[in-house]
Design a protein around this motif. Structure first.
Motif: not given
Ligand code: NAD
Ligand code: WQD
Length: 337
Positions: A31, A35-36
């Motif tokens: 990661d 965003n975390s």
């Molecule tokens: P989140 O932003 O909390 O988690 C995504 C993680 O990916 C974060 O820890 C961020 O630091 C990391 N990240 C982002 N860009 C990156 C990069 N370039 N390289 C390495 N790490 C990177 O989001 P979430 O809600 O936990 O969502 C996780 C996944 O599920 C995502 O792909 C999102 O599109 C998908 N999703 C989420 C939802 C929702 O409502 N939360 C719904 C459908 C799909």
């Protein structure tokens, strides 16, 4: 199994890492923390009483990916890493295509080079598009997406499906999430959005804890029972467990699609009422104009995951409210101290 979890420090990723650890799997997380916070994984380690190997790297960094795969015998990958803000994706489409699409390509190239052929991908109900009829079923075609975020998810689904056509030993599981909310029962991990929350549940929680004054309900003139939009909210712990269940589908080559939802729609007003009832905290709200791109109502047909993965959502709306509130009360500023 030894699982690489990309984006494992994020909201859904951290809950999934915990469920993997308590189910006996070993976990490596990659990661870039854009965003975390690493604090989420420290707390997961405490909850599971088990360590995690962590790489701070970008999903598009091929050298970093190569190092991960050459240092560990990875059995399967769960791919969460990506950008997810729908509105932002309209203004920054290249970021979304770069991270979400090119990042997925870089990941699968590294997997192919290392001989790793099992992948679970975080897709979204948004790929059903604007015109699909409810409930959404996996055998419906992908529809017309209305923003680069949704389009990036549909594109990655296509890329991964093509891989399974070209390489008969690959197995790809496309999990289409509906609306994940809630937090782990412990109250020590949960959703920690940066800035103003885009999504309903964290906004409600931040109003309740005094970080925001008032919730805006985006439209009360939809063709629904109470005029506000209906969504299929599911508890993030159920969703996390869905990934552990989906590992069994990676035993069979090909592309497998599953909705992860409850099969029930709940309106925005019902969500606010449920939060108030469960927590006994009043949420001041006003009715605001409709938000561009919102659909009136959609929910999952969740029967395929139940039949084939023996997975179904166990937790209800009251559980989602209780656990969101416990997390928000324990961590009013999220992971920041
Ligand atoms: P989140 O932003 O909390 O988690 C995504 C993680 O990916 C974060 O820890 C961020 O630091 C990391 N990240 C982002 N860009 C990156 C990069 N370039 N390289 C390495 N790490 C990177 O989001 P979430 O809600 O936990 O969502 C996780 C996944 O599920 C995502 O792909 C999102 O599109 C998908 N999703 C989420 C939802 C929702 O409502 N939360 C719904 C459908 C799909
Ligand atoms: C739910 C309802 C809003 C905030 C989004 C993405 C989707 C997926 C999940 C993926 C809607 C209303 C919201 C507020 C409100 N994301 N609302 N006031 O839009 O169903 O789905 O998140 O990664 O792709 O589009 O979820 O939580 O934003 O909204 O009235 O302040 O709450 O209008 O009806 P949505 P949401």
């Amino acid at each position: 199994m030894k699982i690489l979890v990309t984006g494992g420090a994020g909201y859904i990723g951290s809950h999934t890492v915990l469920e993997l650890l308590v189910s006996g799997h070993d976990v490596v997380v990659l990661d870039n923390l854009c965003n975390s916070s690493i604090e989420s994984l420290k707390r997961v380690e405490q909850l599971a009483d088990k360590g995690i190997t962590f790489y701070k790297a970008d999903i598009r960094d091929s050298a970093a990916l190569k190092e991960v795969f050459s240092s560990h015998n990875i059995d399967a990958v769960i791919h969460f890493a990506g950008l997810k803000a729908v509105g932002e994706s309209v203004n920054k489409p290249l970021d979304y295509y770069s991270v979400n699409v090119s990042g997925s390509v870089a990941l699968t190239q590294a997997m192919a080079a290392a001989g790793v052929t099992k992948l679970i991908f975080s897709s979204s109900a948004t790929v059903y598009g604007e015109d699909a009829t409810v409930p959404y079923k996996e055998n419906m075609p992908r529809g017309k997406t209305s923003n680069p975020y949704g389009t990036s998810k549909a594109m990655v689904e296509q890329v991964l499906t093509d891989i399974t056509v070209a390489y008969s030993d690959w197995s790809v599981v496309l999990l289409r999430y509906f609306n994940p909310v809630g937090a782990h029962l412990s109250g020590s991990i949960g959703e920690d959005p940066q800035g103003i929350p885009n999504n309903l549940m964290p906004f409600i929680a931040q109003v309740a804890v005094g970080r925001r004054e008032c919730l805006s309900i985006f439209g009360n003139d939809y063709d629904t029972e109470d005029g506000t939009c209906e969504r299929d909210y599911l508890h993030v712990v159920d969703l996390a467990k869905g990934h552990v269940s989906a590992l069994q589908a990676t035993e069979q080559a090909g592309a497998h699609i599953y909705n992860l939802g409850t099969g029930t729609g709940t309106s925005v007003k019902q969500m606010v009422e449920a939060f108030e009832r469960v927590t006994e905290v009043t949420i001041p709200y006003k009715i605001a104009p409709r938000r561009l791109g919102d659909l009136a109502a959609f929910w999952a047909d969740a029967s395929k995951a139940e039949q084939e993965l023996s997975w179904r959502a166990e937790l209800d709306i009251d559980d989602m409210m209780r656990d969101t509130w416990r997390w928000q009360q324990n961590n009013p500023q999220g992971y920041k101290k």
